[in-house]
Structure formats: C-alpha cells, structure tokens
Scaffold this active site. Structure first.
Site, mmCIF file in Angstrom:
data_model
loop_
_atom_site.group_PDB
_atom_site.id
_atom_site.type_symbol
_atom_site.label_atom_id
_atom_site.label_comp_id
_atom_site.label_asym_id
_atom_site.label_seq_id
_atom_site.Cartn_x
_atom_site.Cartn_y
_atom_site.Cartn_z
ATOM 1 N N HIS A 64 6.690 -4.356 1.800
ATOM 2 C CA HIS A 64 6.033 -5.368 2.329
ATOM 3 C C HIS A 64 5.975 -6.910 2.719
ATOM 4 C CE1 HIS A 64 2.170 -2.763 1.009
ATOM 5 N NE2 HIS A 64 2.758 -2.749 -0.090
ATOM 6 N N ASN A 96 0.032 -3.273 5.579
ATOM 7 C CA ASN A 96 -1.417 -3.814 5.449
ATOM 8 C C ASN A 96 -0.614 -5.508 6.136
ATOM 9 O OD1 ASN A 96 0.781 -4.154 3.361
ATOM 10 N ND2 ASN A 96 -1.048 -3.887 1.642
ATOM 11 N N ASN A 282 -0.721 -1.967 -8.572
ATOM 12 C CA ASN A 282 -1.446 -0.904 -8.133
ATOM 13 C C ASN A 282 -0.486 0.187 -7.262
ATOM 14 O OD1 ASN A 282 -3.423 -1.679 -8.874
ATOM 15 N ND2 ASN A 282 -4.316 -2.128 -6.915
ATOM 16 N N ASP A 309 8.180 -0.961 -3.082
ATOM 17 C CA ASP A 309 6.707 -1.541 -3.473
ATOM 18 C C ASP A 309 6.895 -2.788 -3.255
ATOM 19 O OD1 ASP A 309 4.233 -2.229 -2.323
ATOM 20 O OD2 ASP A 309 3.275 -0.517 -4.519
#
Ligand code: DOR
Ligand code: ZN
Length: 434
Positions: A64, A96, A282, A309
C-alpha cells in the site's frame, strides 16, 4: 545513472535457473554483462561480496503506497524507498488509494510519479469495482490496455459471488495473464471485529474476526475460479483450513495462486495480549497452529509467494484505542530478514525456496518481466545482495514514512547490503541512495 559494478565472490542464488554457487556478477549499464568465476572488472567499481548472497531483486505482490490521497501515511517516493531498503526492485501497489485506482488515468499518474521519484518499479493494481464499492465493474478494459495485470479491491473483500464471477470471466476475455486478487473476509462475519476470534479475543473483551470468515470466501472463490477457469489469487492467507482448501484446489487443477505475509508467518494472537495496535492487521493474526500451517504451505509450494501487505499508517492513527486504530503493519524493510530468521534458520524452508517465494514467483504472478531473474548476461540488473548472518534489532526510523511495524524491537538475522535497480544502486552498503 547506471554504473559498471562487479559483485565479487557472492553466493549467487537464482531460483529461476536453479543456479546456487559462488560467482562474480558484472553489471554494465542497465544489464548483467557476465556471470562467472574470476571475472575481470574492466574498470568497474568492485563490491566485495564474500559471505554474502546475491539474488534477484525482491518483488512484492502487495504494497500500500497510499499515493494519491493519503500522503501523510506514505508516498510513492517514501514507499519505494522502503522497498529498496528491504531489497525489493518491484512492488505491486494496491488500489485502495483516494481517488481509487479504478481507471487508466490514476494508473498513469502512479506510474509517472514512480518513474520520477521511485526507487523501485511500481506495478499498479487496478480496482475490480468502481470506487471499491463492490457494485459496478471498474474500467478493467482500459486498465488492461494500460498494462495492468492484477486487479483487486483489497482492503475490501469482493462482496458477492456474482461480482467475483463477472470479474473472472471479464478478465479472462482480455488476456490469459490477468489475475483477480481477493482479500478474503466475509463482511457479515467480521463486522465490528478487531482480532482473531478465539480465547484471546474473549479474554481481552474484543470482538473477533473468525477464521471461517476467510475460509468461506476462499472456498467460494476457488469454486468460481474452477467453474470459470479464471485466474484467482488469494491475498494474505491466514488460516490453516484456507491452506488446505488451496492445496486441494491446486490438486484439482484450479488456476489459483496464493500469498502469505511475514507477519502471519511469525506472530500469533498471543502477541495481542498487551493491546499493542502494531499487531492489529486484517486478516488478523491467528493461532500457532495456523501459523505453522502457513509455514508448511510456503515450504511445499501451496502458498506460492510471500508478500508484505506493507500498510503504513500515521503515528497518531495507530496510537488510538485498539478498537479505533486502523489495521496494518509496514513490512518492506523487514520481510527478508523475518523470513530468513523464522523460516530459513529453523530449517522450515530452504533458502532458495524462500528467495523464489519473494522474487521469481511473484514476478511471474504479476507479469513483472525483467524482475525475479534470471541473473544472466543480457538481463536487466535487478538484484539484491544481503548478508545472511548479520543480526540487527528493528528500530525506527524507517525509510518508510510510517513507524507502525510489528517487528519493532525484534532481533532479526539477515541484512540487505546492496539493492540494484536496472544497473543503478538504490541501496549501497546498507544506505538508501536518496
Ligand atoms: O491490515 C490491513 N491493512 N489489511 C488490509 O487489507 C488493508 C490494509 C490497509 O490498507 O491499511
Ligand atoms: Zn487485504
């Protein structure tokens, strides 16, 4: 600027060719010039690599970067800086962002920024649904046209079987190389939950996110991939039963690949007893049995890739109450050492398999040509050199803008010495170039 560099006397491990032997590697311009014993430097800068491992630059399937839209957490410049520091030459940036990466314009914007300020190649992931809303399809066609090969609503699970089926069928129609990646958590079962549902969530008084929330969606996705012959990728697998479902689907010929994060390979829900928000992620950290099954999945290839992640958040966001804090840990700078320390050192996974799961395999899943090997004359010089025996304690500051790292305070073995992106050292002697 690319320079001429001779890496002298490293143990060269190239999973794409099976090469594992001591050699010199000469780089000229953007490419590997020669690999062999006793190479003449021909005026190149010589980097002594005795005792070090030289491997393909690492490739992250799940980063991300937060730009555009949340530059207070991370930017393309700082995120790729963290990537280089961790030995990565390519990262796949999740959709995102804000605005969401759901059309070709944002893809181009991210690529341009990365070309201008990036220390690693960035492969933008496109959203599956517009605005990640789980309803109408994003502009998959124009994003494929723009070279996007992976689509994901990560952060959110694809909410309905029909949407996932449409995505798999639609994607397959463009090119066989397109892959749909799902964050597998059934929304109705994880709503309001903050950690793995089990003895610890009961005693801590926190609402849980049960393992079956993931397993239900993994089973659904595998059934739809089977029915459509579409290509599915399961993001950050966290439960033992998910590993088993994937193992059986592979034996059945389903076109599935899967990834696991270093934090799920190392930590468990035991680590949450101090309400430390660094461990809030998560899907959540689960039990030791789950963690051991994930390790075994990497060892036998059921889990294809290790992906970080990397999820940066601002200090004040992570410092809130456990139930208010956003989920995620950064991971680019610690991934290799975490894997070396917790999987390779104890003998659970061979070193060459660990490198494969972090370079050749993710490059293949992503279609990141030029990355992940082979380390051969004429190939782009995307390389990492690391000391497999150096120990260090993870402490901020990081090359990343963020500090929310689950590994802070841990002693790890294995440290990146040099990272090279197309012939240029993005990290030299442990220091990031900018
Ligand atoms: O822990 C996580 N953080 N999991 C996700 O799926 C999303 C990510 C984020 O964007 O912060
Ligand atoms: Zn996710």
């Amino acid at each position: 600027m690319p320079e001429a560099v001779l890496f002298r006397g490293a143990r060269v491990i190239d999973p794409s060719t099976g090469h594992d032997a001591e050699a010199d590697v000469l780089v000229a311009g953007e490419r590997v010039e020669a690999v062999g014993a006793g190479l003449d430097p021909q005026g190149a800068e010589v980097l002594e690599c005795a005792g070090l491992v030289l491997a393909p630059g690492l490739v992250d399937l799940h980063t991300h970067l937060r730009e555009p839209g949340a530059e207070h957490k991370e930017t393309i410049a700082t995120g790729t800086r963290a990537a280089a520091a961790g030995g990565f030459t390519a990262v796949s940036s999740m959709a995102n962002t804000d605005p969401v990466t759901d059309h070709a314009g944002i893809v181009a914007e991210i690529r341009d920024k990365a070309a201008e300020s990036g220390l690693a190649d960035v492969f933008p992931v496109g959203a599956i649904t517009k605005d990640l809303a789980g309803e109408s399809m994003a502009e998959l066609g124009e994003m494929v046209e723009a070279g996007v090969r992976m689509f994901s609503d990560d952060g959110n699970c694809v909410p309905t079987a029909r949407t996932l089926r449409n995505a798999l069928v639609y994607a397959k129609a463009f090119t066989a190389e397109v892959v749909i990646a799902d964050h597998c958590e059934d929304a109705s079962l994880v709503a309001g939950g903050h950690m793995h549902e089990g003895v610890h969530s009961y005693s801590l008084g926190l609402a849980g996110r049960p393992a079956e929330a993931e397993e239900i969606i993994v089973a659904r996705d595998l059934a739809i991939a089977h029915a459509t012959a579409g290509r599915i990728h399961i993001c950050h697998v966290s439960s033992a039963r998910s590993v088993e479902l994937i193992r059986r689907a592979k034996a059945d010929g389903v076109r599935v690949t899967a990834e696991v994060t270093p934090h799920h390979l190392v930590f468990t829900d035991d680590d949450l007893v101090g309400y430390d928000t660094r461990f809030k992620v998560n899907p959540p950290l689960r039990t030791a049995e789950d963690r051991d099954a994930l390790r075994a999945g990497v060892a036998d290839g059921t889990i294809d890739a290790i992906a970080t992640d990397h999820a940066p958040h601002a200090v004040e966001e992570k410092e809130s109450e456990f139930d208010q804090a956003p989920p995620g840990t950064i991971g680019l700078e610690t991934a290799l050492a975490a894997v070396l320390t917790h999987l390779v050192l104890p003998g659970v996974v061979e070193l060459s398999r660990a490198i494969e799961a972090m370079s050749a395999t993710p490059a293949r899943i992503l279609g990141a040509t030029g990355h992940g090997g082979a380390i051969e004359p004429g190939r782009h010089a995307n390389l990492v050199v690391f000391d497999p025996a150096e120990t260090w304690v993870v402490e901020p500051p990081f090359a990343s803008k963020a500090r929310n790292c689950a590994f802070t305070g841990s002693e790890l073995m294995g440290r990146v010495r040099h990272t090279m992106l197309r012939g240029s050292l993005t990290v030299a002697d442990g220091k990031v170039s900018r």
